[in-house]
Design a protein around this motif. Structure first.
Motif, PDB file in Angstrom:
ATOM      1  N   THR A 164       0.826  -1.208   0.000  1.00 21.51           N
ATOM      2  CA  THR A 164       0.000   0.000   0.000  1.00 21.51           C
ATOM      3  C   THR A 164       0.857   1.254   0.000  1.00 21.51           C
ATOM      4  OG1 THR A 164      -1.815  -1.131   1.132  1.00 21.51           O
ATOM      5  CG2 THR A 164      -1.778   1.265   1.260  1.00 21.51           C
ATOM      6  N   GLN A 165       1.902   1.278   0.843  1.00 18.09           N
ATOM      7  CA  GLN A 165       2.795   2.425   0.868  1.00 18.09           C
ATOM      8  C   GLN A 165       3.522   2.585  -0.466  1.00 18.09           C
ATOM      9  OE1 GLN A 165       5.254   1.289   4.163  1.00 18.09           O
ATOM     10  NE2 GLN A 165       3.868   2.116   5.718  1.00 18.09           N
ATOM     11  N   PHE A 166       3.947   1.475  -1.030  1.00 22.76           N
ATOM     12  CA  PHE A 166       4.629   1.482  -2.327  1.00 22.76           C
ATOM     13  C   PHE A 166       3.708   2.051  -3.404  1.00 22.76           C
ATOM     14  CE2 PHE A 166       5.557  -0.799  -6.335  1.00 22.76           C
ATOM     15  CZ  PHE A 166       6.889  -0.449  -6.521  1.00 22.76           C
ATOM     16  N   ARG A 167       2.482   1.532  -3.462  1.00 21.28           N
ATOM     17  CA  ARG A 167       1.530   1.973  -4.493  1.00 21.28           C
ATOM     18  C   ARG A 167       1.257   3.467  -4.385  1.00 21.28           C
ATOM     19  NH1 ARG A 167      -3.655   3.074  -4.170  1.00 21.28           N
ATOM     20  NH2 ARG A 167      -3.880   2.095  -2.113  1.00 21.28           N
ATOM     21  N   LYS A 168       1.033   3.959  -3.171  1.00 20.15           N
ATOM     22  CA  LYS A 168       0.703   5.376  -3.001  1.00 20.15           C
ATOM     23  C   LYS A 168       1.855   6.265  -3.436  1.00 20.15           C
ATOM     24  CE  LYS A 168      -2.758   4.856   0.665  1.00 20.15           C
ATOM     25  NZ  LYS A 168      -3.108   5.118   2.084  1.00 20.15           N
ATOM     26  N   LYS A 169       3.072   5.860  -3.131  1.00 20.47           N
ATOM     27  CA  LYS A 169       4.227   6.666  -3.536  1.00 20.47           C
ATOM     28  C   LYS A 169       4.403   6.643  -5.050  1.00 20.47           C
ATOM     29  CE  LYS A 169       6.997   6.535   0.686  1.00 20.47           C
ATOM     30  NZ  LYS A 169       8.319   6.199   1.282  1.00 20.47           N
ATOM     31  N   ILE A 170       4.230   5.466  -5.629  1.00 26.32           N
ATOM     32  CA  ILE A 170       4.374   5.359  -7.083  1.00 26.32           C
ATOM     33  C   ILE A 170       3.317   6.186  -7.792  1.00 26.32           C
ATOM     34  CG2 ILE A 170       4.167   3.785  -9.055  1.00 26.32           C
ATOM     35  CD1 ILE A 170       6.808   3.560  -7.581  1.00 26.32           C
ATOM     36  N   GLU A 171       2.091   6.065  -7.348  1.00 21.94           N
ATOM     37  CA  GLU A 171       0.999   6.784  -8.024  1.00 21.94           C
ATOM     38  C   GLU A 171       1.098   8.279  -7.799  1.00 21.94           C
ATOM     39  OE1 GLU A 171      -2.416   3.345  -8.327  1.00 21.94           O
ATOM     40  OE2 GLU A 171      -2.552   4.774  -6.673  1.00 21.94           O
ATOM     41  N   ALA A 197       4.964 -15.421   2.437  1.00 23.63           N
ATOM     42  CA  ALA A 197       5.631 -14.937   3.641  1.00 23.63           C
ATOM     43  C   ALA A 197       4.760 -13.916   4.358  1.00 23.63           C
ATOM     44  CB  ALA A 197       6.979 -14.320   3.283  1.00 23.63           C
ATOM     45  N   ILE A 198       4.148 -13.027   3.581  1.00 19.52           N
ATOM     46  CA  ILE A 198       3.282 -12.019   4.185  1.00 19.52           C
ATOM     47  C   ILE A 198       2.031 -12.669   4.772  1.00 19.52           C
ATOM     48  CG2 ILE A 198       1.710 -10.129   3.579  1.00 19.52           C
ATOM     49  CD1 ILE A 198       3.938  -8.936   1.939  1.00 19.52           C
ATOM     50  N   SER A 199       1.493 -13.667   4.081  1.00 24.23           N
ATOM     51  CA  SER A 199       0.333 -14.380   4.626  1.00 24.23           C
ATOM     52  C   SER A 199       0.664 -15.002   5.976  1.00 24.23           C
ATOM     53  CB  SER A 199      -0.117 -15.479   3.655  1.00 24.23           C
ATOM     54  OG  SER A 199      -0.641 -14.930   2.479  1.00 24.23           O
ATOM     55  N   GLY A 200       1.916 -15.419   6.148  1.00 25.09           N
ATOM     56  CA  GLY A 200       2.333 -16.031   7.406  1.00 25.09           C
ATOM     57  C   GLY A 200       2.886 -15.040   8.399  1.00 25.09           C
ATOM     58  N   GLY A 201       2.798 -13.743   8.079  1.00 24.97           N
ATOM     59  CA  GLY A 201       3.300 -12.739   8.992  1.00 24.97           C
ATOM     60  C   GLY A 201       4.809 -12.625   8.996  1.00 24.97           C
ATOM     61  N   ARG A 202       5.469 -13.115   7.924  1.00 25.24           N
ATOM     62  CA  ARG A 202       6.938 -13.076   7.868  1.00 25.24           C
ATOM     63  C   ARG A 202       7.456 -11.893   7.090  1.00 25.24           C
ATOM     64  NH1 ARG A 202       7.825 -14.281  11.806  1.00 25.24           N
ATOM     65  NH2 ARG A 202       5.594 -14.315  12.148  1.00 25.24           N
ATOM     66  N   GLY A 203       6.571 -11.016   6.644  1.00 24.11           N
ATOM     67  CA  GLY A 203       7.006  -9.845   5.882  1.00 24.11           C
ATOM     68  C   GLY A 203       6.205  -8.638   6.313  1.00 24.11           C
ATOM     69  N   GLY A 204       6.280  -7.573   5.529  1.00 22.15           N
ATOM     70  CA  GLY A 204       5.512  -6.384   5.846  1.00 22.15           C
ATOM     71  C   GLY A 204       4.241  -6.321   5.033  1.00 22.15           C
ATOM     72  N   GLY A 205       3.319  -5.481   5.438  1.00 24.70           N
ATOM     73  CA  GLY A 205       2.121  -5.247   4.641  1.00 24.70           C
ATOM     74  C   GLY A 205       0.968  -6.141   5.019  1.00 24.70           C
ATOM     75  N   SER A 206      -0.088  -6.066   4.196  1.00 19.52           N
ATOM     76  CA  SER A 206      -1.316  -6.786   4.482  1.00 19.52           C
ATOM     77  C   SER A 206      -1.142  -8.274   4.268  1.00 19.52           C
ATOM     78  CB  SER A 206      -2.436  -6.278   3.568  1.00 19.52           C
ATOM     79  OG  SER A 206      -2.086  -6.470   2.222  1.00 19.52           O
ATOM     80  N   LYS A 207      -1.877  -9.063   5.014  1.00 15.39           N
ATOM     81  CA  LYS A 207      -1.813 -10.526   4.892  1.00 15.39           C
ATOM     82  C   LYS A 207      -2.822 -10.978   3.851  1.00 15.39           C
ATOM     83  CE  LYS A 207      -0.268 -11.185   9.634  1.00 15.39           C
ATOM     84  NZ  LYS A 207      -0.505 -11.863  10.922  1.00 15.39           N
TER      85      LYS A 207
END
Length: 357
Positions: free
Chosen positions: A91-98, A340-350
């Motif tokens: 989400t942070q990436f998308r907002k900055k790019i857009e 990894a994100i689904s398992g909580g091993r990364g950043g961002g939404s699951k």
């Protein structure tokens, strides 16, 4: 590969492949032997987020410092990470790019490199060496191989030609204008874009897809659904740079955050999940579909990943490995990063793998 060989033949070239021998049991040794035998001066490769593939390139560069390397960007929207640092979430990436890259939503097309009229022929010294052979053995031609491919039951047909045909068919339909509404359906071919398999193996360029999307928005309609196709292309881009940024940490049990998860390996539960024999019928149906077709919808991937990690409490890496083995649209960055994100091993939404839609 048959389709690629046909394209190369039209340009005066041909596809060769290396097969493993007792003297060259792995990729590094094969390429090293080829470099030395052919006195290679230049190597061209496509930029990749695959950590282990990049390690082979590094080893070759260290062993042969005299060789000039040409690294081409063929799989991404951006030639390099478009921000100073990769945000922790999509989400942070998308907002900055857009916010910073308005041109990506502009009407003009992205420049696509033209196909060359001819390619230099393969050196005779290479063709004559017994350890290299043409992709198709004597007596087997491209038409026969492609004909056999078309008899397969899957809607996915390999190669650039089929990828471009699917791209044309999709955007000549009304499906793009309803994508956001239908994309979470579990089964129908037209309910999502299905570009992922051709993107994953390089048969379709992400810029080619984005150009066609822009044309549809310009000539037909621009709405929430067409925006969401862009959204998913951008999410795919995020995970590419996620893999490039975190490298081998992408595959670590603790993930990039270095927090040990509470999950573990339970062989019995793992086999139940793999075989579609859990207590959850919808998960079982999706797992049977994956094994039979090599594909699963975006929503299905979310369901089975959530079950794997949160209901069954299994080590997320085994789920990622199983997907890697079976998905026809397997992509190292999206597959491992999303799970990894689904398992909580990364950043961002699951959330599991909408970029595979």
């Amino acid at each position: 590969m048959a389709d690629l060989n046909t394209s190369l033949e039209l340009l005066g070239n041909k596809l060769l492949h290396l097969h493993k021998t007792p003297t060259s049991p792995n990729t590094f040794m094969q390429l090293n032997e080829l470099i030395e035998a052919q006195q290679v001066t230049d190597i061209c490769v496509s930029q990749t987020a695959d950590y282990y593939q990049n390690q082979i390139y590094v080893r070759l560069q260290n062993k042969h410092p005299q060789i000039r390397w040409h690294i081409e960007t063929t799989a991404t929207l951006f030639d390099e990470l478009p921000l100073d640092d990769l945000p922790k979430s999509f989400t942070q990436f998308r907002k900055k790019i857009e916010a910073d890259y308005d041109l990506l939503h502009a009407a003009q097309d992205i420049a696509i490199c033209a196909t060359p009229e001819r390619l230099a022929p393969i050196p005779e010294s290479l063709v004559d060496r017994c350890e290299y052979e043409y992709f198709f053995k004597a007596g087997e031609d491209n038409a026969q191989a492609i004909s056999q491919q078309k008899q397969q039951s899957s809607n996915f047909k390999g190669g650039e030609s089929n990828g471009l045909n699917h791209l044309k068919s999709y955007f000549n339909s009304d499906a793009p204008s309803t994508y956001k509404i239908t994309r979470n359906a579990l089964d129908e071919w037209t309910h999502s874009t299905k570009f992922s398999a051709w993107l994953a193996n390089g048969s379709l360029s992400v810029n080619t897809i984005l150009n066609r999307l822009r044309r549809y928005e310009r000539d037909v309609i621009a709405n929430d659904s067409t925006y969401w196709i862009w959204f998913e292309l951008l999410r795919r881009e995020y995970f590419y740079w996620y893999a490039v940024t975190h490298q081998q940490k992408l595959f670590w049990f603790k993930g990039i955050g270095q927090h040990t998860p509470s999950t573990q390996l339970d062989q019995k539960k793992l086999e139940q999940w793999r075989n579609g024999d859990t207590a959850y019928p919808i998960v079982n149906a999706c797992m049977h579909q994956l094994k039979a077709t090599g594909y699963m919808s975006n929503r299905g991937r979310q369901l089975v990943a959530s079950c794997f990690i949160h209901e069954l409490g299994l080590d997320w890496r085994y789920g990622a490995t199983y997907f890697e083995q079976h998905l026809i649209d397997y992509d190292v960055a999206s597959n491992w990063g999303e799970l990894a994100i689904s398992g909580g091993r990364g950043g961002g939404s699951k959330r599991m793998s909408a970029v595979q839609s």
